[in-house]
Design a protein around this motif. Sequence first.
Motif, PDB file in Angstrom:
ATOM      1  N   PHE A 183       0.868  -1.184   0.000  1.00 14.12           N
ATOM      2  CA  PHE A 183       0.000   0.000   0.000  1.00 14.12           C
ATOM      3  C   PHE A 183       0.898   1.224   0.000  1.00 14.12           C
ATOM      4  N   ASP A 184       0.769   2.062  -1.035  1.00 16.93           N
ATOM      5  CA  ASP A 184       1.625   3.240  -1.194  1.00 16.93           C
ATOM      6  C   ASP A 184       1.178   4.352  -0.245  1.00 16.93           C
ATOM      7  N   ASP A 185       2.106   4.799   0.619  1.00 15.94           N
ATOM      8  CA  ASP A 185       1.775   5.884   1.551  1.00 15.94           C
ATOM      9  C   ASP A 185       1.485   7.196   0.832  1.00 15.94           C
ATOM     10  N   LYS A 186       2.132   7.398  -0.301  1.00 12.96           N
ATOM     11  CA  LYS A 186       1.976   8.659  -1.017  1.00 12.96           C
ATOM     12  C   LYS A 186       0.741   8.573  -1.923  1.00 12.96           C
ATOM     13  N   PRO A 187      -0.153   9.555  -1.835  1.00 10.14           N
ATOM     14  CA  PRO A 187      -1.377   9.496  -2.657  1.00 10.14           C
ATOM     15  C   PRO A 187      -1.090   9.679  -4.132  1.00 10.14           C
ATOM     16  N   LEU A 188      -1.850   8.967  -4.952  1.00  9.29           N
ATOM     17  CA  LEU A 188      -1.786   9.113  -6.398  1.00  9.29           C
ATOM     18  C   LEU A 188      -2.488  10.396  -6.827  1.00  9.29           C
ATOM     19  N   ALA A 189      -3.539  10.768  -6.096  1.00  2.52           N
ATOM     20  CA  ALA A 189      -4.297  11.996  -6.368  1.00  2.52           C
ATOM     21  C   ALA A 189      -5.002  12.419  -5.087  1.00  2.52           C
ATOM     22  N   THR A 190      -5.194  13.723  -4.916  1.00  2.00           N
ATOM     23  CA  THR A 190      -5.924  14.248  -3.762  1.00  2.00           C
ATOM     24  C   THR A 190      -7.038  15.157  -4.248  1.00  2.00           C
ATOM     25  N   ALA A 191      -8.151  15.118  -3.565  1.00  2.00           N
ATOM     26  CA  ALA A 191      -9.284  15.990  -3.899  1.00  2.00           C
ATOM     27  C   ALA A 191      -9.936  16.444  -2.601  1.00  2.00           C
ATOM     28  N   SER A 192     -11.025  17.177  -2.711  1.00  2.00           N
ATOM     29  CA  SER A 192     -11.640  17.773  -1.532  1.00  2.00           C
ATOM     30  C   SER A 192     -12.335  16.743  -0.654  1.00  2.00           C
ATOM     31  N   ILE A 193     -12.864  15.678  -1.253  1.00  2.00           N
ATOM     32  CA  ILE A 193     -13.617  14.687  -0.480  1.00  2.00           C
ATOM     33  C   ILE A 193     -12.820  13.414  -0.240  1.00  2.00           C
ATOM     34  N   ALA A 194     -11.937  13.085  -1.153  1.00  2.00           N
ATOM     35  CA  ALA A 194     -11.217  11.812  -1.034  1.00  2.00           C
ATOM     36  C   ALA A 194      -9.814  11.946  -1.601  1.00  2.00           C
ATOM     37  N   GLN A 195      -8.998  10.927  -1.322  1.00  2.00           N
ATOM     38  CA  GLN A 195      -7.717  10.829  -1.995  1.00  2.00           C
ATOM     39  C   GLN A 195      -7.486   9.378  -2.404  1.00  2.00           C
ATOM     40  N   VAL A 196      -6.625   9.204  -3.419  1.00  2.00           N
ATOM     41  CA  VAL A 196      -6.449   7.898  -4.056  1.00  2.00           C
ATOM     42  C   VAL A 196      -5.027   7.398  -3.824  1.00  2.00           C
ATOM     43  N   HIS A 197      -4.930   6.114  -3.434  1.00  2.00           N
ATOM     44  CA  HIS A 197      -3.631   5.475  -3.227  1.00  2.00           C
ATOM     45  C   HIS A 197      -3.548   4.204  -4.062  1.00  2.00           C
ATOM     46  N   ARG A 198      -2.345   3.899  -4.541  1.00  2.00           N
ATOM     47  CA  ARG A 198      -2.115   2.640  -5.246  1.00  2.00           C
ATOM     48  C   ARG A 198      -1.788   1.537  -4.251  1.00  2.00           C
ATOM     49  N   GLY A 199      -2.019   0.295  -4.690  1.00  3.80           N
ATOM     50  CA  GLY A 199      -1.693  -0.830  -3.827  1.00  3.80           C
ATOM     51  C   GLY A 199      -1.718  -2.140  -4.597  1.00  3.80           C
ATOM     52  N   THR A 200      -1.400  -3.195  -3.878  1.00  4.90           N
ATOM     53  CA  THR A 200      -1.426  -4.549  -4.439  1.00  4.90           C
ATOM     54  C   THR A 200      -2.112  -5.468  -3.440  1.00  4.90           C
ATOM     55  N   LEU A 201      -3.093  -6.244  -3.923  1.00  7.32           N
ATOM     56  CA  LEU A 201      -3.783  -7.198  -3.053  1.00  7.32           C
ATOM     57  C   LEU A 201      -2.879  -8.389  -2.751  1.00  7.32           C
ATOM     58  N   LYS A 202      -3.277  -9.179  -1.782  1.00  8.14           N
ATOM     59  CA  LYS A 202      -2.533 -10.383  -1.439  1.00  8.14           C
ATOM     60  C   LYS A 202      -2.485 -11.356  -2.624  1.00  8.14           C
ATOM     61  N   THR A 203      -3.488 -11.251  -3.504  1.00 13.23           N
ATOM     62  CA  THR A 203      -3.543 -12.124  -4.685  1.00 13.23           C
ATOM     63  C   THR A 203      -2.638 -11.637  -5.808  1.00 13.23           C
ATOM     64  N   GLY A 204      -2.018 -10.455  -5.616  1.00 19.23           N
ATOM     65  CA  GLY A 204      -1.128  -9.905  -6.627  1.00 19.23           C
ATOM     66  C   GLY A 204      -1.788  -8.939  -7.591  1.00 19.23           C
ATOM     67  N   GLU A 205      -3.093  -8.704  -7.473  1.00 21.43           N
ATOM     68  CA  GLU A 205      -3.800  -7.791  -8.374  1.00 21.43           C
ATOM     69  C   GLU A 205      -3.498  -6.333  -8.027  1.00 21.43           C
ATOM     70  N   GLN A 206      -3.220  -5.554  -9.065  1.00 24.07           N
ATOM     71  CA  GLN A 206      -2.935  -4.133  -8.891  1.00 24.07           C
ATOM     72  C   GLN A 206      -4.252  -3.360  -8.710  1.00 24.07           C
ATOM     73  N   ILE A 207      -4.291  -2.521  -7.699  1.00 24.76           N
ATOM     74  CA  ILE A 207      -5.539  -1.792  -7.409  1.00 24.76           C
ATOM     75  C   ILE A 207      -5.251  -0.321  -7.118  1.00 24.76           C
ATOM     76  N   VAL A 208      -6.330   0.482  -7.158  1.00 24.75           N
ATOM     77  CA  VAL A 208      -6.302   1.842  -6.609  1.00 24.75           C
ATOM     78  C   VAL A 208      -7.383   1.907  -5.535  1.00 24.75           C
ATOM     79  N   CYS A 209      -7.067   2.584  -4.458  1.00 24.79           N
ATOM     80  CA  CYS A 209      -7.977   2.664  -3.319  1.00 24.79           C
ATOM     81  C   CYS A 209      -8.388   4.126  -3.117  1.00 24.79           C
ATOM     82  N   LYS A 210      -9.679   4.397  -3.203  1.00 21.39           N
ATOM     83  CA  LYS A 210     -10.220   5.750  -2.999  1.00 21.39           C
ATOM     84  C   LYS A 210     -10.774   5.829  -1.587  1.00 21.39           C
ATOM     85  N   ILE A 211     -10.202   6.708  -0.766  1.00 23.85           N
ATOM     86  CA  ILE A 211     -10.564   6.788   0.662  1.00 23.85           C
ATOM     87  C   ILE A 211     -11.138   8.165   0.972  1.00 23.85           C
ATOM     88  N   ARG A 212     -12.280   8.184   1.638  1.00 27.47           N
ATOM     89  CA  ARG A 212     -12.905   9.454   2.023  1.00 27.47           C
ATOM     90  C   ARG A 212     -12.094  10.124   3.129  1.00 27.47           C
TER      91      ARG A 212
END
Length: 562
Positions: free
Chosen positions: A133-162
């Motif tokens: 899970f990347d500590d540095k956000p991929l993008a930031t906005a007023s309501i949420a910010q987006v981080h990159r990561g990798t699941l335990k299964t190896g799938e590449q994901i982006v996580c949008k957190i409020r």
Amino acid sequence: MPFNRINRNLRSLKRYRQVLGILIKYGFGHIVEQLNIDYYLQLGKRIVSLGTASRELERLTQAARFRLALEELGPTFIKLGQLLSSRSDIVQLDVLEELQKLQDHLPAVPADQIMAQIHRELGYPVEELFQFFDDKPLATASIAQVHRGTLKTGEQIVCKIRRPGIEPVIETDIDIMMGLAYLIEKHLPGGDLYDPIGLVKEFRRTIHRELDFSREGRTTDRFSANFQEDETIHIPKVFWDYTGQTVLTLEYISGIKISEQEKLKAAGLDPKVIAKNGADNFLKQVFIHGLFHADPHPGNLHVLPGNVICIFDFGMVGRLDDDLKLHLTELLLCVLRRDVDRLIRQLIYSGEVHDESNLKNLKRDLNEFIDDYYDILLQDLKIGKLLIHFVDILTEYHIKFPSNLMLLSRALFVMEGIGKQLDPDFNMVEQLKPFAEQIIKERYSPHNITKETTQILQSYQALGKSLPKDIKEFINRVNHNKFKIDLEHRGIERLANDLDKSTNRISFSMVIAALIIGSSLIMQIDKGPMLFGFPILGLLGYSVAGFLGFGLAIAILRSGRM
């Protein structure tokens, strides 16, 4: 909603002062004064001191100052500005263009708070959920910010957190907006024509939907289902085991932004095919599925190998039911066929044309509008621009249309612009014609005519059953003197408040005059304590009268009403 019912805890009042202070800072003090804020909040003192904008701000246009004010007011007001940027029916063109420049960026939330939010929502710490899970956000906005990561299964994901703690801030701001909307409708000339209370209610519904990321996930899945057989479009997969109300986890897609033509060509992709695919996909959303992406800017559209378009961010979508799709098609056909009479009938049917005396002027303006476009070659006609021009005319005559049609006109304008950038020969009319013809064909098919006839007969049957009962109840109310008509005099509260202020000032002036006259009489006698040869009571009376008079003069000057 009466203004005095709004929550007035310390935080709300502090925020009121902040909001009004920023509006005044950017040169909107005259509007704050017209709204009569002090009277409604009943604080016994001014919320803010009225002033004027600085010289630097005065050089800017009013539209630019409005945008800057929204940006300084924070996330909720930025989102309101973004909603208004799609409402060309109530916002002037110069303001519309400024609102489209709104910067929806805030400093990043610290990583530990983001991880705590994920833990609260999903029930497990980040280390157990993700391989990386990347500590540095991929993008930031007023309501949420987006981080990159990798699941335990190896799938590449982006996580949008409020953003943690954003919800109470938004609720407080919406309360303030609702109060201001109430005052705008009551006190600003013509304010009720734009239905500010209805606009804030619409905004509240929209932003509450946007705050629920699980809803956005379901919308994403619905788009995916709509286009599962279409190989020209790709929708990111939602990972539901890692998604909740405050967290949305999606498949990570690496593509080329649709506006980066040089990169597209370097990757062996065909801009002309991309333009056609993009238009077809968007028109399918509108005319076939009735659910369309309402914010199709280049940042939300990336191109994958094979000229496949990937669509991101389904937080803002529009919906068209069958009636609205038909109505839109009829309007476009009326314009293309130069049938002004039929166009006006459509407006009367679906809009709010009440003033019969304006119909002649409306017909004249629509004739001129159609003439402007009639001589343009079909391949040069810009449907998006045509719709926006059309909406401007409707706005001038206060004809209100569903907000989804306004969203569509803006989205269609953006999509047409992207198509023209990719392919100078791109023609949205040619793309649109097959869809419009299909809708008209379905509309007048025997099956639909039979269905509509049945529905009309059922409606009249229901009316026939309820009408005798309604008439009887009406007559009973009249006979028993229980028939009431409620009348509302708009602006009477402001008038009463102004009269109250005037009466208080007159009374205050009489007290000051009495002090001056009384002190003058005391000055004529040589009795009582003396100071510098003058009676102390007389000097004291003059001092009090001077102090009160000075205060009254300051109050009158600050109100701007001499």
